[in-house]
Write a protein that holds these residues in place. Structure first.
Motif, short mmCIF file in Angstrom:
data_model
loop_
_atom_site.label_atom_id
_atom_site.label_comp_id
_atom_site.label_asym_id
_atom_site.label_seq_id
_atom_site.Cartn_x
_atom_site.Cartn_y
_atom_site.Cartn_z
N HIS A 158 28.77 42.86 42.94
CA HIS A 158 30.07 42.21 42.72
C HIS A 158 30.09 40.74 43.11
N VAL A 159 31.15 40.09 42.63
CA VAL A 159 31.68 38.86 43.23
C VAL A 159 33.07 39.22 43.75
N HIS A 160 33.31 38.96 45.05
CA HIS A 160 34.59 39.23 45.68
C HIS A 160 35.30 37.91 45.97
N SER A 161 36.62 37.95 45.98
CA SER A 161 37.37 36.82 46.52
C SER A 161 37.48 37.05 48.03
N ALA A 162 36.68 36.33 48.80
CA ALA A 162 36.65 36.49 50.25
C ALA A 162 35.95 35.28 50.86
N ALA A 163 36.62 34.66 51.84
CA ALA A 163 36.01 33.55 52.57
C ALA A 163 34.97 34.09 53.54
N LYS A 164 34.21 33.23 54.12
CA LYS A 164 33.17 33.63 55.07
C LYS A 164 33.79 34.39 56.23
N GLY A 165 33.19 35.53 56.54
CA GLY A 165 33.69 36.34 57.64
C GLY A 165 34.87 37.20 57.29
N LYS A 166 35.31 37.18 56.04
CA LYS A 166 36.45 37.97 55.59
C LYS A 166 36.03 38.91 54.47
N ASN A 217 37.83 26.78 44.08
CA ASN A 217 37.63 27.08 45.50
C ASN A 217 36.39 27.96 45.68
N PRO A 218 35.19 27.43 45.42
CA PRO A 218 33.99 28.29 45.46
C PRO A 218 33.74 28.93 46.82
N SER A 219 34.05 28.25 47.91
CA SER A 219 33.79 28.82 49.24
C SER A 219 34.69 30.02 49.53
N GLY A 220 35.67 30.28 48.69
CA GLY A 220 36.53 31.44 48.85
C GLY A 220 36.02 32.68 48.16
N PHE A 221 34.74 32.64 47.69
CA PHE A 221 34.16 33.77 46.98
C PHE A 221 32.77 34.09 47.53
N MET A 222 32.39 35.34 47.41
CA MET A 222 31.05 35.77 47.85
C MET A 222 30.49 36.80 46.89
N ALA A 223 29.17 36.94 46.91
CA ALA A 223 28.46 37.92 46.08
C ALA A 223 27.82 38.95 46.99
N ASP A 224 27.81 40.21 46.55
CA ASP A 224 27.20 41.24 47.39
C ASP A 224 26.72 42.41 46.52
N VAL A 225 26.12 43.38 47.19
CA VAL A 225 25.73 44.65 46.57
C VAL A 225 25.86 45.72 47.64
N HIS A 226 26.27 46.92 47.23
CA HIS A 226 26.56 48.00 48.17
C HIS A 226 25.56 49.14 48.00
N SER A 227 25.14 49.71 49.12
CA SER A 227 24.17 50.79 49.13
C SER A 227 24.75 52.00 49.86
N SER A 228 24.28 53.17 49.51
CA SER A 228 24.69 54.37 50.23
C SER A 228 24.25 54.31 51.68
N LEU A 229 23.27 53.48 52.00
CA LEU A 229 22.81 53.30 53.37
C LEU A 229 23.55 52.18 54.08
N ALA A 230 24.35 51.42 53.33
CA ALA A 230 25.14 50.33 53.90
C ALA A 230 26.33 50.11 52.97
N VAL A 231 27.33 50.99 53.09
CA VAL A 231 28.44 50.98 52.13
C VAL A 231 29.24 49.68 52.18
N PRO A 232 29.52 49.09 53.35
CA PRO A 232 30.24 47.81 53.36
C PRO A 232 29.48 46.70 52.64
#
Length: 241
Positions: A158-166, A217-232
């Motif tokens: 995903h790409v989420h709308s979330a600032a650093k630490g949020k 506002n690029p710093s207000g977004f982050m990219a990630d991937v979720h695993s069954s071993l690390a759901v967050p």
């Protein structure tokens, strides 16, 4: 009867009629210019008829050679002859390179804390955005991912709308990287309107989202991937501000 002078006699009286030189400023039929020798052609009107067509990029002196630009391509002002056109999918109004790591993953929504993701994993996200077309092209590489992809959205990348630490809702859902072994890849393009498959407060979290929000506002977004071993999140990385 008075005799009429012969033509020979008349010419003998006017020898200049045979010896007058050709005015080379007016008659160029005797000149044969080989291809590429057009340096002085502006002095000889019409002498360029035997020159080859001018290739793209040789338009520096086209004001001297009227009509020679017929084969030149047309490019928007200031974009250069190799630039893509603004309505092309290969034209990006912004690009981003993101390195996602486990230590950037946070857990919780009210008071999120850095919990870390999947140890040893790493992600490389390259995005090109064209806001004119509301289109994003992506190249995603995961290294050291383990477990199964797991997310309530339609994919786990995903790409989420979330600032650093949020934390924040996903706005874009990409196909999960595929491949055998330690390295997996995903690449392609998505175009709005977007959907993630995750419904919050009665609507899809991608509904109403446009890529212009990232550019604003690029710093207000982050990219990630979720695993069954690390759901967050297995890995996470912020867009550069």
């Amino acid at each position: 009867m008075k005799a009429t002078p012969t033509l020979t006699a008349l010419l003998s009286l006017c020898p200049s009629a045979l010896t007058k030189p050709i005015d080379k400023r007016q008659d160029f039929s005797h000149i044969d210019y080989p291809p590429g020798t057009g340096e002085d052609l502006h002095e000889y009107p019409g002498a360029g008829e035997n020159l080859p067509s001018y290739p793209a990029g040789t338009g520096e002196n086209l004001d001297v050679y009227p009509g020679a630009g017929e084969n030149l391509p047309s490019y928007p002002p200031g974009t250069g002859e190799n630039a893509a056109l603004p309505d092309s999918i290969f034209y990006f109004t912004s690009t981003y390179h993101i390195v996602a790591t486990p230590d950037q993953v946070v857990n919780g929504t009210t008071n999120p804390t850095f919990t870390g993701g999947l140890e040893g994993a790493q992600g490389f996200y390259d995005f090109g955005i064209n806001v004119n077309l509301d289109l994003i092209c992506y190249s995603i590489k995961l290294v050291g991912f383990r477990g199964e992809y797991q997310s309530p959205a339609k994919t786990a990348t995903h790409v989420h709308s979330a600032a650093k630490g949020k934390n924040g809702p996903p706005r874009l859902a990409f196909p999960n990287p595929a491949g055998d072994g330690d390295v997996r890849y995903s690449f392609g393009c998505l175009q709005g309107p977007f959907s993630t498959g995750l419904v919050m407060e009665g609507k899809d979290t991608g509904e109403g989202f446009t890529l212009s929000q990232i550019e604003e506002n690029p710093s207000g977004f982050m990219a990630d991937v979720h695993s069954s071993l690390a759901v967050p999140g297995a890995v996470r990385g912020q867009f550069p501000g």
